[in-house]
Design a protein around this motif. Structure first.
Motif, PDB file in Angstrom:
ATOM      1  N   VAL A 147     -37.499  12.524  40.793  1.00 20.26           N
ATOM      2  CA  VAL A 147     -37.616  13.960  41.090  1.00 20.26           C
ATOM      3  C   VAL A 147     -36.396  14.411  41.877  1.00 20.26           C
ATOM      4  O   VAL A 147     -36.077  13.853  42.931  1.00 20.26           O
ATOM      5  CB  VAL A 147     -38.901  14.247  41.905  1.00 20.26           C
ATOM      6  N   ASN A 148     -35.704  15.415  41.362  1.00 23.59           N
ATOM      7  CA  ASN A 148     -34.538  15.966  42.050  1.00 23.59           C
ATOM      8  C   ASN A 148     -35.040  16.931  43.136  1.00 23.59           C
ATOM      9  O   ASN A 148     -35.522  18.018  42.840  1.00 23.59           O
ATOM     10  CB  ASN A 148     -33.642  16.700  41.051  1.00 23.59           C
ATOM     11  N   ILE A 149     -34.900  16.526  44.386  1.00 28.10           N
ATOM     12  CA  ILE A 149     -35.454  17.343  45.469  1.00 28.10           C
ATOM     13  C   ILE A 149     -34.665  18.637  45.692  1.00 28.10           C
ATOM     14  O   ILE A 149     -35.105  19.514  46.449  1.00 28.10           O
ATOM     15  CB  ILE A 149     -35.533  16.539  46.788  1.00 28.10           C
ATOM     16  N   ASN A 150     -33.511  18.770  45.051  1.00 27.17           N
ATOM     17  CA  ASN A 150     -32.738  20.013  45.134  1.00 27.17           C
ATOM     18  C   ASN A 150     -33.129  21.012  44.050  1.00 27.17           C
ATOM     19  O   ASN A 150     -32.771  22.182  44.125  1.00 27.17           O
ATOM     20  CB  ASN A 150     -31.233  19.736  45.034  1.00 27.17           C
ATOM     21  N   GLN A 151     -33.845  20.564  43.033  1.00 25.73           N
ATOM     22  CA  GLN A 151     -34.179  21.425  41.908  1.00 25.73           C
ATOM     23  C   GLN A 151     -35.687  21.560  41.663  1.00 25.73           C
ATOM     24  O   GLN A 151     -36.128  22.523  41.053  1.00 25.73           O
ATOM     25  CB  GLN A 151     -33.535  20.869  40.620  1.00 25.73           C
ATOM     26  N   ALA A 152     -36.461  20.608  42.121  1.00 15.73           N
ATOM     27  CA  ALA A 152     -37.887  20.571  41.794  1.00 15.73           C
ATOM     28  C   ALA A 152     -38.629  21.762  42.390  1.00 15.73           C
ATOM     29  O   ALA A 152     -38.330  22.219  43.498  1.00 15.73           O
ATOM     30  CB  ALA A 152     -38.508  19.276  42.302  1.00 15.73           C
ATOM     31  N   ASP A 153     -39.627  22.252  41.646  1.00 23.30           N
ATOM     32  CA  ASP A 153     -40.474  23.319  42.171  1.00 23.30           C
ATOM     33  C   ASP A 153     -41.620  22.703  42.964  1.00 23.30           C
ATOM     34  O   ASP A 153     -41.707  21.471  43.125  1.00 23.30           O
ATOM     35  CB  ASP A 153     -40.992  24.219  41.040  1.00 23.30           C
ATOM     36  N   GLN A 154     -42.512  23.535  43.477  1.00 21.10           N
ATOM     37  CA  GLN A 154     -43.582  23.054  44.348  1.00 21.10           C
ATOM     38  C   GLN A 154     -44.491  22.059  43.630  1.00 21.10           C
ATOM     39  O   GLN A 154     -44.867  21.021  44.189  1.00 21.10           O
ATOM     40  CB  GLN A 154     -44.400  24.242  44.872  1.00 21.10           C
ATOM     41  N   THR A 155     -44.815  22.341  42.384  1.00 23.21           N
ATOM     42  CA  THR A 155     -45.715  21.451  41.638  1.00 23.21           C
ATOM     43  C   THR A 155     -45.098  20.075  41.441  1.00 23.21           C
ATOM     44  O   THR A 155     -45.771  19.034  41.598  1.00 23.21           O
ATOM     45  CB  THR A 155     -46.059  22.075  40.273  1.00 23.21           C
ATOM     46  N   GLN A 156     -43.804  20.058  41.105  1.00 19.37           N
ATOM     47  CA  GLN A 156     -43.125  18.773  40.880  1.00 19.37           C
ATOM     48  C   GLN A 156     -42.982  17.980  42.182  1.00 19.37           C
ATOM     49  O   GLN A 156     -43.123  16.755  42.190  1.00 19.37           O
ATOM     50  CB  GLN A 156     -41.757  19.032  40.249  1.00 19.37           C
ATOM     51  N   LEU A 157     -42.722  18.680  43.279  1.00 14.62           N
ATOM     52  CA  LEU A 157     -42.604  17.986  44.562  1.00 14.62           C
ATOM     53  C   LEU A 157     -43.928  17.370  44.985  1.00 14.62           C
ATOM     54  O   LEU A 157     -43.971  16.314  45.624  1.00 14.62           O
ATOM     55  CB  LEU A 157     -42.108  18.960  45.637  1.00 14.62           C
ATOM     56  N   MET A 158     -45.031  18.010  44.610  1.00 12.36           N
ATOM     57  CA  MET A 158     -46.356  17.506  44.989  1.00 12.36           C
ATOM     58  C   MET A 158     -46.738  16.248  44.229  1.00 12.36           C
ATOM     59  O   MET A 158     -47.750  15.617  44.548  1.00 12.36           O
ATOM     60  CB  MET A 158     -47.402  18.609  44.775  1.00 12.36           C
ATOM     61  N   THR A 159     -45.958  15.863  43.234  1.00 13.43           N
ATOM     62  CA  THR A 159     -46.232  14.602  42.536  1.00 13.43           C
ATOM     63  C   THR A 159     -45.765  13.397  43.349  1.00 13.43           C
ATOM     64  O   THR A 159     -46.124  12.260  43.046  1.00 13.43           O
ATOM     65  CB  THR A 159     -45.540  14.578  41.161  1.00 13.43           C
ATOM     66  N   LEU A 160     -44.977  13.649  44.396  1.00 16.92           N
ATOM     67  CA  LEU A 160     -44.477  12.566  45.239  1.00 16.92           C
ATOM     68  C   LEU A 160     -45.571  12.113  46.214  1.00 16.92           C
ATOM     69  O   LEU A 160     -46.371  12.929  46.683  1.00 16.92           O
ATOM     70  CB  LEU A 160     -43.247  13.033  46.021  1.00 16.92           C
ATOM     71  N   ALA A 161     -45.564  10.835  46.517  1.00 18.20           N
ATOM     72  CA  ALA A 161     -46.571  10.279  47.428  1.00 18.20           C
ATOM     73  C   ALA A 161     -46.436  10.883  48.821  1.00 18.20           C
ATOM     74  O   ALA A 161     -45.348  10.910  49.397  1.00 18.20           O
ATOM     75  CB  ALA A 161     -46.410   8.762  47.497  1.00 18.20           C
ATOM     76  N   GLY A 162     -47.546  11.382  49.345  1.00 14.91           N
ATOM     77  CA  GLY A 162     -47.552  11.934  50.696  1.00 14.91           C
ATOM     78  C   GLY A 162     -47.048  13.363  50.799  1.00 14.91           C
ATOM     79  O   GLY A 162     -46.975  13.912  51.909  1.00 14.91           O
TER      80      GLY A 162
END
Length: 207
Positions: A147-162
């Motif tokens: 996941v690119n943390i500079n481009q990801a939207d909220q939904t994509q970031l929420m796929t990360l653990a924690g």
């Protein structure tokens, strides 16, 4: 006394009396004319415009506006202005651009509008890629699933653990205010993301 002398005296008295009456009438006529002239009403001059739409002698009512300027400025906040102020005036009040400001993205000559918010954007960091790099810079994730943390939207970031909705929102807000993350370790600058969460997601993220 002779008759001729008496007649002459009577004629003289008549002549003098007629002259006196005529003189009195002439004096009264001149006096009435003078009074009529003096009592004529005085008319004030009309108020003349000074050419700007405002009558002379009257203070022009100044317009006032309040704007909120934020983003890449030194002193963001709400500022009040009077008259025909422009964006450049708001920038000056806010201390001017920061070093990260994208100055070319702002029309400094635009007139201010009461109640508006002026957001000064920051420069986006340009990524350098080698000739063998086949990643699409617009993608929020790579072919390897990172996941690119500079481009990801909220939904994509929420796929990360924690990373829940609140932390995902903080990551996006940080990018908006400070620009892109320079490295994956920079994600620990986010409140609530410390070494424990970072160790869980460091193999899942990229910049």
């Amino acid at each position: 006394m002779k008759r001729q002398t008496l007649i002459a005296i009577v004629v003289c008295i008549f002549f003098l009396g007629s002259s006196a009456v005529l003189y009195l009438r002439t004096s009264e006529s001149n006096s009435a004319s003078t009074q009529q002239w003096d009592s004529s009403p005085y008319t004030e001059s009309p108020i003349v415009s000074d050419g700007t739409g405002t009558a002379k002698g009257n203070a022009a009512a100044e317009t006032e506006c309040a704007v909120y300027i934020c983003g890449a400025v030194k002193n963001p906040g709400v500022y009040r202005f009077s008259g025909n102020s422009r964006v450049c005036d708001a920038l000056e009040s806010a201390g001017g651009f920061t070093k990260k400001a994208d100055k070319s993205a702002v029309n400094q000559a635009r007139p201010l509008v009461d109640g508006e918010q002026i957001i000064i954007p920051r420069k986006r960091k340009k990524k350098q890629y080698t000739g063998s790099d086949t990643k699409n810079t617009d993608d929020s994730s790579t072919d390897s699933g990172l996941v690119n943390i500079n481009q990801a939207d909220q939904t994509q970031l929420m796929t990360l653990a924690g990373i829940g909705a609140a932390k995902a929102r903080l990551i996006i807000d940080y990018r908006t205010e400070n620009g892109s993350f320079a490295s994956i370790e920079d994600i620990m600058k986010i409140s609530g993301i410390k070494e424990g969460i970072y160790n869980r997601i460091k193999d899942q993220i990229t910049v």
